[in-house]
Motif scaffolding. Structure first.
Motif, PDB file in Angstrom:
ATOM      1  N   ARG A  34       0.830  -1.210   0.000  1.00  0.00           N
ATOM      2  CA  ARG A  34       0.000   0.000   0.000  1.00  0.00           C
ATOM      3  C   ARG A  34       0.861   1.256   0.000  1.00  0.00           C
ATOM      4  NH1 ARG A  34      -4.626  -1.814   4.329  1.00  0.00           N
ATOM      5  NH2 ARG A  34      -5.808  -3.087   2.868  1.00  0.00           N
ATOM      6  N   LYS A  35       2.088   1.147   0.472  1.00  0.00           N
ATOM      7  CA  LYS A  35       2.989   2.304   0.531  1.00  0.00           C
ATOM      8  C   LYS A  35       3.666   2.579  -0.811  1.00  0.00           C
ATOM      9  CE  LYS A  35       4.158   1.378   5.345  1.00  0.00           C
ATOM     10  NZ  LYS A  35       5.262   1.008   6.249  1.00  0.00           N
ATOM     11  N   VAL A  36       3.607   1.629  -1.732  1.00  0.00           N
ATOM     12  CA  VAL A  36       4.292   1.762  -3.014  1.00  0.00           C
ATOM     13  C   VAL A  36       3.596   2.827  -3.853  1.00  0.00           C
ATOM     14  CG1 VAL A  36       4.862   0.568  -5.168  1.00  0.00           C
ATOM     15  CG2 VAL A  36       5.084  -0.624  -2.985  1.00  0.00           C
ATOM     16  N   ALA A  37       4.380   3.670  -4.494  1.00  0.00           N
ATOM     17  CA  ALA A  37       3.836   4.685  -5.402  1.00  0.00           C
ATOM     18  C   ALA A  37       3.713   4.049  -6.779  1.00  0.00           C
ATOM     19  CB  ALA A  37       4.744   5.901  -5.437  1.00  0.00           C
ATOM     20  N   TRP A  38       2.546   3.507  -7.083  1.00  0.00           N
ATOM     21  CA  TRP A  38       2.328   2.819  -8.339  1.00  0.00           C
ATOM     22  C   TRP A  38       2.161   3.836  -9.456  1.00  0.00           C
ATOM     23  CZ3 TRP A  38       3.289  -2.141  -8.304  1.00  0.00           C
ATOM     24  CH2 TRP A  38       3.180  -2.845  -7.105  1.00  0.00           C
ATOM     25  N   PRO A  39       2.763   3.591 -10.632  1.00  0.00           N
ATOM     26  CA  PRO A  39       2.624   4.539 -11.743  1.00  0.00           C
ATOM     27  C   PRO A  39       1.225   4.457 -12.355  1.00  0.00           C
ATOM     28  CG  PRO A  39       3.881   2.631 -12.447  1.00  0.00           C
ATOM     29  CD  PRO A  39       3.647   2.481 -10.960  1.00  0.00           C
ATOM     30  N   LYS A  40       0.782   5.584 -12.910  1.00  0.00           N
ATOM     31  CA  LYS A  40      -0.517   5.626 -13.585  1.00  0.00           C
ATOM     32  C   LYS A  40      -0.357   5.074 -15.001  1.00  0.00           C
ATOM     33  CE  LYS A  40      -2.434   7.778 -10.149  1.00  0.00           C
ATOM     34  NZ  LYS A  40      -2.859   6.921  -9.113  1.00  0.00           N
ATOM     35  N   ARG A  41      -1.472   4.739 -15.637  1.00  0.00           N
ATOM     36  CA  ARG A  41      -1.448   4.137 -16.971  1.00  0.00           C
ATOM     37  C   ARG A  41      -0.708   5.003 -17.994  1.00  0.00           C
ATOM     38  NH1 ARG A  41      -3.700   0.048 -19.705  1.00  0.00           N
ATOM     39  NH2 ARG A  41      -4.179   0.361 -21.898  1.00  0.00           N
ATOM     40  N   PRO A  42      -0.958   6.327 -18.065  1.00  0.00           N
ATOM     41  CA  PRO A  42      -0.236   7.128 -19.070  1.00  0.00           C
ATOM     42  C   PRO A  42       1.284   7.095 -18.872  1.00  0.00           C
ATOM     43  CG  PRO A  42      -2.064   8.382 -18.164  1.00  0.00           C
ATOM     44  CD  PRO A  42      -1.959   7.122 -17.372  1.00  0.00           C
ATOM     45  N   GLU A  43       1.708   7.043 -17.633  1.00  0.00           N
ATOM     46  CA  GLU A  43       3.141   6.988 -17.344  1.00  0.00           C
ATOM     47  C   GLU A  43       3.740   5.668 -17.822  1.00  0.00           C
ATOM     48  OE1 GLU A  43       6.007   8.065 -13.537  1.00  0.00           O
ATOM     49  OE2 GLU A  43       3.926   7.488 -13.191  1.00  0.00           O
ATOM     50  N   VAL A  44       3.021   4.568 -17.591  1.00  0.00           N
ATOM     51  CA  VAL A  44       3.494   3.251 -18.034  1.00  0.00           C
ATOM     52  C   VAL A  44       3.561   3.201 -19.552  1.00  0.00           C
ATOM     53  CG1 VAL A  44       2.943   0.787 -18.079  1.00  0.00           C
ATOM     54  CG2 VAL A  44       2.670   2.075 -15.965  1.00  0.00           C
ATOM     55  N   VAL A  45       2.542   3.742 -20.213  1.00  0.00           N
ATOM     56  CA  VAL A  45       2.528   3.748 -21.677  1.00  0.00           C
ATOM     57  C   VAL A  45       3.697   4.572 -22.207  1.00  0.00           C
ATOM     58  CG1 VAL A  45       1.225   4.560 -23.698  1.00  0.00           C
ATOM     59  CG2 VAL A  45       0.046   3.345 -21.865  1.00  0.00           C
ATOM     60  N   ARG A  46       3.926   5.756 -21.624  1.00  0.00           N
ATOM     61  CA  ARG A  46       5.014   6.628 -22.076  1.00  0.00           C
ATOM     62  C   ARG A  46       6.369   5.937 -21.907  1.00  0.00           C
ATOM     63  NH1 ARG A  46       3.707  10.939 -19.326  1.00  0.00           N
ATOM     64  NH2 ARG A  46       5.000  10.475 -17.539  1.00  0.00           N
ATOM     65  N   TYR A  47       6.596   5.325 -20.751  1.00  0.00           N
ATOM     66  CA  TYR A  47       7.876   4.642 -20.520  1.00  0.00           C
ATOM     67  C   TYR A  47       8.030   3.432 -21.435  1.00  0.00           C
ATOM     68  CZ  TYR A  47       8.639   7.480 -16.343  1.00  0.00           C
ATOM     69  OH  TYR A  47       8.844   8.517 -15.480  1.00  0.00           O
ATOM     70  N   SER A  48       6.936   2.731 -21.706  1.00  0.00           N
ATOM     71  CA  SER A  48       7.006   1.572 -22.601  1.00  0.00           C
ATOM     72  C   SER A  48       7.383   2.004 -24.002  1.00  0.00           C
ATOM     73  CB  SER A  48       5.664   0.842 -22.620  1.00  0.00           C
ATOM     74  OG  SER A  48       5.348   0.355 -21.343  1.00  0.00           O
ATOM     75  N   ILE A  49       6.815   3.117 -24.466  1.00  0.00           N
ATOM     76  CA  ILE A  49       7.160   3.628 -25.795  1.00  0.00           C
ATOM     77  C   ILE A  49       8.629   4.017 -25.843  1.00  0.00           C
ATOM     78  CG2 ILE A  49       6.753   5.533 -27.397  1.00  0.00           C
ATOM     79  CD1 ILE A  49       3.776   5.382 -26.540  1.00  0.00           C
ATOM     80  N   VAL A  50       9.113   4.671 -24.807  1.00  0.00           N
ATOM     81  CA  VAL A  50      10.530   5.060 -24.761  1.00  0.00           C
ATOM     82  C   VAL A  50      11.421   3.828 -24.819  1.00  0.00           C
ATOM     83  CG1 VAL A  50      12.308   6.062 -23.283  1.00  0.00           C
ATOM     84  CG2 VAL A  50      10.136   7.245 -23.574  1.00  0.00           C
ATOM     85  N   VAL A  51      11.061   2.798 -24.093  1.00  0.00           N
ATOM     86  CA  VAL A  51      11.865   1.566 -24.090  1.00  0.00           C
ATOM     87  C   VAL A  51      11.842   0.910 -25.463  1.00  0.00           C
ATOM     88  CG1 VAL A  51      11.963  -0.784 -23.183  1.00  0.00           C
ATOM     89  CG2 VAL A  51      11.677   1.131 -21.619  1.00  0.00           C
ATOM     90  N   LEU A  52      10.679   0.828 -26.088  1.00  0.00           N
ATOM     91  CA  LEU A  52      10.587   0.200 -27.408  1.00  0.00           C
ATOM     92  C   LEU A  52      11.397   0.974 -28.443  1.00  0.00           C
ATOM     93  CD1 LEU A  52       6.839  -0.878 -27.531  1.00  0.00           C
ATOM     94  CD2 LEU A  52       8.858  -2.349 -27.428  1.00  0.00           C
ATOM     95  N   ILE A  53      11.299   2.291 -28.443  1.00  0.00           N
ATOM     96  CA  ILE A  53      12.076   3.098 -29.389  1.00  0.00           C
ATOM     97  C   ILE A  53      13.569   2.901 -29.153  1.00  0.00           C
ATOM     98  CG2 ILE A  53      12.656   5.469 -30.015  1.00  0.00           C
ATOM     99  CD1 ILE A  53       9.676   6.134 -29.630  1.00  0.00           C
ATOM    100  N   THR A  54      13.982   2.878 -27.887  1.00  0.00           N
ATOM    101  CA  THR A  54      15.396   2.681 -27.566  1.00  0.00           C
ATOM    102  C   THR A  54      15.877   1.315 -28.047  1.00  0.00           C
ATOM    103  OG1 THR A  54      15.122   4.088 -25.623  1.00  0.00           O
ATOM    104  CG2 THR A  54      17.078   2.685 -25.687  1.00  0.00           C
ATOM    105  N   VAL A  55      15.073   0.283 -27.853  1.00  0.00           N
ATOM    106  CA  VAL A  55      15.447  -1.062 -28.303  1.00  0.00           C
ATOM    107  C   VAL A  55      15.565  -1.094 -29.818  1.00  0.00           C
ATOM    108  CG1 VAL A  55      14.603  -3.442 -28.490  1.00  0.00           C
ATOM    109  CG2 VAL A  55      14.553  -2.278 -26.294  1.00  0.00           C
ATOM    110  N   ILE A  56      14.625  -0.461 -30.521  1.00  0.00           N
ATOM    111  CA  ILE A  56      14.672  -0.438 -31.989  1.00  0.00           C
ATOM    112  C   ILE A  56      15.920   0.292 -32.478  1.00  0.00           C
ATOM    113  CG2 ILE A  56      13.525   0.512 -34.033  1.00  0.00           C
ATOM    114  CD1 ILE A  56      10.846  -0.123 -32.580  1.00  0.00           C
ATOM    115  N   VAL A  57      16.230   1.432 -31.874  1.00  0.00           N
ATOM    116  CA  VAL A  57      17.401   2.204 -32.298  1.00  0.00           C
ATOM    117  C   VAL A  57      18.678   1.413 -32.065  1.00  0.00           C
ATOM    118  CG1 VAL A  57      18.794   4.239 -31.741  1.00  0.00           C
ATOM    119  CG2 VAL A  57      16.320   4.470 -32.041  1.00  0.00           C
TER     120      VAL A  57
END
Length: 101
Positions: A55-78
């Motif tokens: 309950r103490k964990v600061a869970w990320p919101k959906r838009p944040e997860v989507v944004r970070y996932s896109i960044v990771v995918l672009i980085t992997v592709i590059v």
């Protein structure tokens, strides 16, 4: 080594550590007692503690997860393109270098 061989700073440090008494005489530090084994908790208590910590964990919101996932995918592709390009280039260079002329 006697106490006469020590300077004031060394004596202060020894007193701070508990190796000297109030009169400035050497005293032996008490031997540390072995730590007592803590009792184990029940599985139910463990799960309650896990739930409380989660309950103490600061869970990320959906838009944040989507944004970070896109960044990771672009980085992997590059980086994949970079490594693939270097592999292709070094392969062609090796073919040219080792080709039978």
């Amino acid at each position: 080594m006697s106490l006469d061989d020590l300077n004031r700073e060394q004596k202060r440090q020894l007193k701070k550590m508990g190796a000297l008494d109030d009169q400035g005489k050497m005293q032996r530090a008490p031997r540390p007692q072995p730590k007592k084994k803590q009792d184990r908790v029940t599985p139910l208590q463990y799960l309650k503690e896990v739930r409380d910590e989660m309950r103490k964990v600061a869970w990320p919101k959906r838009p944040e997860v989507v944004r970070y996932s896109i960044v990771v995918l672009i980085t992997v592709i590059v980086y994949t393109a970079l490594v693939g390009g270097l592999d292709f280039g070094f392969g062609k260079a090796a073919e040219w270098f080792y080709s039978a002329s």
